[in-house]
Design a protein around this motif. Structure first.
Motif, short mmCIF file in Angstrom:
data_model
loop_
_atom_site.label_atom_id
_atom_site.label_comp_id
_atom_site.label_asym_id
_atom_site.label_seq_id
_atom_site.Cartn_x
_atom_site.Cartn_y
_atom_site.Cartn_z
N TYR C 54 -0.31 8.23 4.95
CA TYR C 54 0.18 7.73 3.65
C TYR C 54 -0.69 8.29 2.53
CZ TYR C 54 2.49 4.53 0.42
OH TYR C 54 3.24 4.00 -0.60
N TYR C 55 -2.00 8.29 2.75
CA TYR C 55 -2.91 8.81 1.72
C TYR C 55 -2.67 10.29 1.47
CZ TYR C 55 -6.93 9.20 -1.30
OH TYR C 55 -7.72 9.41 -2.39
N TYR C 58 0.60 10.48 -0.63
CA TYR C 58 0.69 9.84 -1.95
C TYR C 58 -0.63 9.76 -2.72
CZ TYR C 58 5.23 8.36 -0.13
OH TYR C 58 6.48 8.35 0.39
N GLN C 59 -1.73 10.13 -2.07
CA GLN C 59 -3.05 10.10 -2.72
C GLN C 59 -3.49 8.70 -3.13
OE1 GLN C 59 -5.05 13.04 -3.05
NE2 GLN C 59 -3.50 13.56 -1.55
N ILE C 60 -2.94 7.69 -2.45
CA ILE C 60 -3.45 6.32 -2.64
C ILE C 60 -3.43 5.60 -1.30
CG2 ILE C 60 -2.98 5.76 -5.06
CD1 ILE C 60 -0.33 4.46 -4.01
N ALA C 61 -4.28 4.59 -1.20
CA ALA C 61 -4.20 3.67 -0.08
C ALA C 61 -3.23 2.57 -0.51
CB ALA C 61 -5.57 3.09 0.21
N PRO C 62 -2.22 2.28 0.29
CA PRO C 62 -1.20 1.32 -0.15
C PRO C 62 -1.71 -0.11 -0.19
CG PRO C 62 -0.83 1.93 2.12
CD PRO C 62 -1.96 2.79 1.64
N THR C 107 -5.34 0.52 -3.75
CA THR C 107 -4.91 0.27 -5.13
C THR C 107 -3.89 -0.86 -5.12
OG1 THR C 107 -5.16 2.62 -5.54
CG2 THR C 107 -3.93 1.36 -7.17
#
Lengths: 135, 102, 110
Positions: C54-55, C58-62, C107
């Motif tokens: 996922y990271y 999308y470059q974020i931790a969900p 985030t």
């Protein structure tokens, strides 16, 4: 059931020259936890935030453009982009990231999140919002 | 005497590029960096302003800043030269003075 | 702060998240899990690997809500619920699993 308010996040800055774009994105993602009615507006230089093909390796900054694609997961799926702002910058919808969301009530059908609208329509959306946050 | 002008603001948000063009004398150079690189794109409201200034001024644009913003070199106004960081240094060295339009 | 793994010192912040995501490997993950009093099973790895993918995309931790929904879609409803995920990661599936996955703090995780 607490009252749901209509939030509008207005994005008017290009992505890397200032911190506004990244800050706005983080606020939207954090705010998404509160399950309000959230819309995002991109106008003026803000439309540059959504352009495809961003690659920040050579400038040593984090490329946060892939994160816009996660907005659908956060139930943020009303993304308004102003036509006049695209036109002034020689851009069209094809230059923007294809942002989508999955509609749980429609057998998880994938739907487009971005709507390109006129400045007049944008003015209406601003007018109808309960809370406008500007970046 | 020749001067290098650097512009780091989007021409659609600020007037830095327009001011730099107005004040750059014949034979000087303008280098677009950071958000200034949006000024190098074809088909914007400011493209003609840049094209018209090219007879007297040499235009350069920072490649890494273009890439960061997803601007393909094919969409750059003809005649603007793309430079990298060492090209930036060379431009500074070639000119007598540098002025930043912030 | 730092974590000792195979003779190497891996820098972490004060909460135990890796300073540099590129230093992560399975041995580092196991060492973080030990510090968290967790024994990594296949089910733990499934979530950790999911978070890393996922990271990458999308470059974020969900956030935990997003993680739960996405796991449910990919691995089935019996895994896409908070009971299952909290059993695996008692201190919070997003926070604890992200730490083991070498990712920043999620985030939008309240």
């Amino acid at each position: 059931m607490p009252e749901t308010k209509k939030f509008l996040y207005v994005n008017r800055k290009a992505p890397y020259g200032t911190i506004y774009a990244l800050e706005a994105l983080e606020v939207v993602l954090i705010g998404a936890a509160f399950e309000q009615d959230v819309s995002l507006a991109f106008l003026d230089d803000g439309v540059y935030q959504l352009t495809k093909g961003q690659d920040t390796k050579a400038v040593g900054m984090k490329n946060f453009s892939p994160t816009y694609k996660a907005l659908g997961d956060y139930d943020v799926n009303k993304i308004y982009v102003e036509q006049e702002s695209l036109d002034a910058r020689g851009l069209s919808l094809d230059d923007l990231l294809p942002l989508t969301w999955e509609d749980e009530d429609d057998d998880w059908a994938e739907k487009d999140s971005i709507k390109v609208i006129s400045a007049t329509e944008m003015a209406q959306i601003m007018e109808q919002s309960d809370i406008v946050l500007s970046f | 005497m020749s001067q290098l002008h650097t512009v780091n603001k989007s021409p659609l948000d600020r007037h830095a590029l327009a001011s730099a063009i107005r004040h750059a004398v014949k034979g000087s150079a303008i280098l677009m960096i950071e958000d200034g690189v949006y000024g190098a794109m074809q088909g914007t409201q400011k493209s003609d302003m840049v094209s018209h200034a090219m007879d007297d001024i040499s235009f350069y644009v920072m490649g890494p800043d273009l890439e960061a913003r997803g601007i393909n070199e094919a969409r750059i106004i003809d005649g603007i030269k793309v430079v990298d960081y060492s090209g930036f240094v060379a431009l500074v060295a070639e000119h007598d003075t540098t002025q930043s339009w912030l | 702060m730092a974590l000792e793994v195979g003779g190497k010192s891996i820098a972490t912040d004060e909460e135990g998240y890796l300073e540099n995501r590129d230093e992560w490997d399975m041995e580092v993950a196991k060492a973080i899990a030990v510090a968290e009093n967790l024994e990594m099973s296949d089910n733990h790895w499934e979530v950790v690997n999911f978070l890393r993918e996922y990271y990458d995309e999308y470059q974020i931790a969900p956030a935990v809500r997003v993680l739960t929904k996405a796991i449910g879609k990919k691995l089935g409803k019996d895994k896409g619920n908070s009971k299952y995920l909290y059993e695996l990661f008692p201190y919070g599936p997003a926070k604890q699993a992200c730490k083991i996955a070498g990712l920043p703090k999620p985030t939008g995780c309240v």
